[in-house]
Design an enzyme around this catalytic site. Structure first.
Site, short mmCIF file in Angstrom:
data_model
loop_
_atom_site.label_atom_id
_atom_site.label_comp_id
_atom_site.label_asym_id
_atom_site.label_seq_id
_atom_site.Cartn_x
_atom_site.Cartn_y
_atom_site.Cartn_z
CD GLU A 79 6.32 33.15 42.93
OE1 GLU A 79 7.15 32.90 43.81
OE2 GLU A 79 5.13 32.80 42.98
CB CYS A 116 3.57 44.10 39.55
SG CYS A 116 2.42 43.17 38.58
CG HIS A 153 16.63 29.58 39.85
ND1 HIS A 153 17.33 30.67 39.41
CD2 HIS A 153 15.31 29.92 39.79
CE1 HIS A 153 16.48 31.65 39.09
NE2 HIS A 153 15.25 31.20 39.31
CB CYS A 166 11.47 31.22 41.61
SG CYS A 166 9.82 31.20 40.90
CB CYS A 218 11.03 28.41 37.62
SG CYS A 218 11.36 30.12 38.09
NE ARG A 224 7.44 33.73 36.28
CZ ARG A 224 7.21 32.79 37.20
NH1 ARG A 224 8.13 31.89 37.46
NH2 ARG A 224 6.07 32.77 37.85
CB SER A 226 11.59 38.49 35.94
OG SER A 226 10.52 37.60 35.70
CB CYS A 267 9.65 35.84 38.49
SG CYS A 267 9.88 34.78 39.93
#
Length: 565
Positions: free
Chosen positions: A13, A542, A67, A60, A63, A472, A495, A539
Site C-alpha cells: 500500500e 515500493c 487512525h 490510509c 487502516c 501494521r 511504517s 504502507c
C-alpha cells in the site's frame, strides 16, 4: 557492482523504494525510501478534534479505523473523557473488523504469491489432492479439510485457460520463475489448495469490511468513531447479523488461514535464516480491556488491553512505554532541520532536495525509542502479548513453535522473515475469537439496559496522546488543543518506525537492517528481498534497486499494477 531495481514492488500500500547493494550473493547494504509526503499534521491544523478524527483516516484506505481511533483517544485524553463500556465494545468491534480485513488481505493477496505458485498448480493431481492436503488440513477429529467450497477441477481448468492465453489475470507479473523456479517449494497439489484459498480470501476480507461498514456507516473511512465514544447505536437485528459474520470468519481462519500458515512455514524453513532486523520491538496495545474504565492511568490502560503494550529489548525483556523516550531524527529525510526532536514535536516542514543515499533519501523520518530503532507490527504485538502472559497467545505460539520443530518458549526463533510472516496469523485467530465475545457482551449489555455510547467533553482545552495500534503496528497521534481548535498535531505511523532511514548514529532502520544479509540467488528476481519487504506489510508502494560492486551489474525492473514483471 550490481544494482537490481524493482520499481515499484507491488502488492503493498502506497509508495516505497528499496535500494540494495549485493556482494557474492548477499545483501550488504540497504536504503529504504518512502516516496510519498502526506503532511496530514498540516491538514488538521486549526480544525477541531472532531474533524481530525475524520480527516486523519485519509492517511490510509486499509487502516483508516486505527487512525480515527488514535485521534479520538488523543482528544479524549486532552479533554479528560472516559468513554462508556458500550462505546468500548463498539469501538473494539469496528477495530477488530478492520484488523481481520487487513490481516487476510495482507497474508493472501499481498504476501502469499511470494510462496504460492498458481502456475505450478497446473500439474496438480486432483484425485490425490485430498490425501496429500489431509496431512496439513484436518479437523479435531482428523477429518481432512482442504477448502470451504472450492471445485478444484474447475479451478485447475480456469488456471489452464489463463496460462493458455499467455496471462494469469490477478496472478500475473510475479516472480514464479525466480532462481529457475527453485525458489518456490510447495507441491502442485498444495499450490492448488493455497490458490483456492487466495480466492476465498477475497470473499473473507470483504466480509470483514462488511462488519466495519455495518458499524461505521461505510468502509473505508468510517463515520462513527468520535471523541467521546461512538455515534453507532446497535440494534438486536444488526448485532445478530454481525455475530453471524464474525462466526463465519472465525471458522474460516481456524480451518484455512492457520493451516496455510503452517504449510508455508514447514516448506520454507530457509526463510527463517534471514530478515531479523534490529531485534527490538514496540507495541502500544490495542482493543480496550474488560476492566473498564481505567480513569486517567494511561499505563494501566495500555497494559490491560487485549493485546497489551510492551517495549522489548534485544533480550526480549518487556517494559512499559515512556513517551518522553520517543524521538524523531530528520537528518536523512526531506524535512527542514538536521537534528533529533522529542515527541510531541508539533512542526512538519517539508524540504525536498534530491534522492541521495549519502544525504537525504526519504520522506520517512527516523523515529527511535530511547535512542534506538524499533520494529513495530504483528510480530511486535505477539511478542509483547507473549511476554505479558496472554494465555491465548502463549498457548498458540507455543503450539506453532512445536509444529515448527522448536520448543515452547523459544519465541526468539520468530525473529526473521518467516516468523514475522507466521506470527500475525495467531493474532488473526485471537481477534476472530474476540469479535464473537465482544458481540455477545454488547448483546447482554443492551438486554440489561445499558444505553450510553457518548460522553460530553468537560473542557475544550488540553493536550493528549493516542497510543494505539494499526494492523501494521504502533500508531501515535498527539494533539494540543485550545478552545476546541488544534494548534499542534503529530503522527508517527507504524511504517515510519519500520521504514526509518539511517539515524544520527549511522544505524539502519528495521527494514533496512532486515534486508542486510538476505541471500540473492537470482539478481533479476531477488525473491528473498521481496519476502522480507512483504513480511513488514509496509504502507507504501515500493521499488528495489540492487547493486553488486564486484561485477558492476545493475538491474531495474518495472512493474504492472498486479505485480513485478
Amino acid at each position: 557492482m550490481t544494482r537490481s531495481i524493482i520499481d515499484p514492488i507491488t502488492r503493498i500500500e502506497g509508495h516505497l523504494r528499496v535500494e540494495m547493494e549485493v556482494e557474492q550473493g548477499v545483501v550488504t547494504d540497504a536504503w529504504v525510501s518512502g516516496g510519498c509526503f502526506r503532511g496530514m499534521e498540516l491538514v488538521v491544523q486549526n480544525r477541531t478534534p472532531q474533524d481530525a478524527a475524520q480527516i486523519v483516516q485519509r492517511i490510509c484506505g486499509v487502516c483508516p479505523v486505527s487512525h480515527s481511533h488514535a485521534s479520538a483517544i488523543a482528544a479524549e485524553k486532552a479533554y479528560g473523557i472516559t468513554i462508556s463500556n458500550n462505546a468500548r465494545l463498539v469501538r473494539n468491534l469496528i477495530e477488530g473488523a478492520q484488523f481481520l480485513h487487513s490481516h487476510i488481505l495482507w497474508f493472501y493477496n499481498l504476501c502469499a504469491l511470494d510462496y504460492v505458485n498458481p502456475l505450478n498448480a497446473l500439474d496438480a493431481n486432483v484425485a490425490d489432492l485430498y490425501d496429500i492436503a489431509g496431512q496439513y488440513y484436518t479437523t479435531n477429529d482428523g477429518e481432512a479439510i482442504t477448502s470451504t467450497n472450492t471445485d478444484f477441477v474447475a479451478l485447475k481448468e480456469r488456471l489452464a485457460k489463463f496460462a493458455a492465453n499467455g496471462q494469469l489475470s490477478i496472478f500475473s507479473g510475479n516472480w514464479f520463475g525466480a532462481d529457475e523456479g527453485k525458489a518456490y517449494k510447495l507441491t502442485p497439489e498444495l499450490d492448488l489448495v493455497c490458490t483456492a484459498h487466495y480466492l476465498e480470501a477475497l470473499k473473507m476480507q470483504a466480509r470483514a469490511s462488511e462488519i466495519a461498514a455495518l458499524i461505521g456507516g461505510k468502509m473505508p473511512h468510517v463515520m462513527t468513531i468520535v471523541p467521546g465514544g461512538t455515534s453507532f447505536y446497535p440494534t438486536e437485528s444488526k448485532l445478530d447479523d454481525l455475530l453471524a459474520m464474525a462466526k463465519e470468519i472465525n471458522q474460516w481462519v481456524k480451518t484455512t488461514m492457520i493451516p496455510d500458515t503452517l504449510v508455508i512455514a514447514q516448506h520454507y524453513g530457509d526463510v527463517a535464516k534471514f530478515g531479523k532486523g534490529v531485534g527490538r520491538y514496540i507495541a502500544w496495545g490495542v482493543f480496550e480491556g474488560p476492566d473498564w474504565p481505567y480513569g486517567r492511568d494511561y499505563t494501566e490502560q495500555m497494559i490491560n488491553r487485549y493485546l497489551p503494550m510492551g517495549v522489548l529489548d534485544e533480550k526480549l525483556n518487556v517494559s512499559n512505554v515512556q513517551e518522553n523516550l520517543i524521538t524523531e531524527y530528520v537528518g536523512h529525510s526531506w524535512y527542514k532541520g538536521t537534528g533529533t526532536y522529542e515527541s510531541p514535536y508539533f512542526v512538519t516542514e517539508p524540504d525536498f532536495t534530491e534522492y541521495d543515499v549519502d544525504d537525504r533519501y526519504s520522506w520517512v523520518k527516523a523515529p527511535a525509542y530511547d535512542g534506538l530503532p524499533m520494529e513495530a507490527g504483528g510480530l511486535s504485538r505477539v511478542l509483547a502479548a507473549y511476554k505479558r502472559g496472554n494465555e491465548f497467545i502463549v498457548d498458540h505460539v507455543d503450539d506453532m513453535l512445536v509444529k515448527l520443530g522448536a520448543k515452547p518458549g523459544q519465541v526468539g526463533v520468530l525473529q526473521n522473515t518467516l516468523g514475522r510472516t507466521a506470527a500475525r496469523q495467531i493474532e488473526t485467530l485471537y481477534i476472530s475469537e474476540l469479535m464473537i465475545m465482544w458481540t455477545e457482551e454488547l448483546m447482554e449489555a443492551i438486554k440489561h439496559g445499558e444505553s450510553t455510547y457518548f460522553e460530553e467533553a468537560p473542557t475544550t482545552t488540553g493536550a493528549g496522546t493516542g497510543f494505539w495500534e494499526a494492523p501494521r503496528g504502533a500508531l501515535y497521534h498527539s494533539e494540543k488543543v485550545t478552545n476546541n481548535s488544534i494548534d499542534g498535531y503529530q503522527i508517527i505511523i507504524p511504517s515510519t518506525w519500520n521504514l526509518a532511514p539511517i539515524n544520527e548514529n549511522g544505524e539502519h532502520g528495521p527494514m533496512e537492517a532486515a534486508l542486510i544479509g538476505d541471500p540473492v540467488e537470482d539478481i533479476e528476481m531477488p525473491i528473498n528481498a521481496l519476502r522480507t519487504v512483504h513480511s513488514f506489510d509496509p504502507c507504501t508502494a515500493c521499488a528495489v534497486h540492487i547493486t553488486e560492486p564486484k561485477t558492476g551489474k545493475t538491474f531495474k525492473t518495472v512493474t504492472s499494477p498486479w505485480g513485478v514483471k
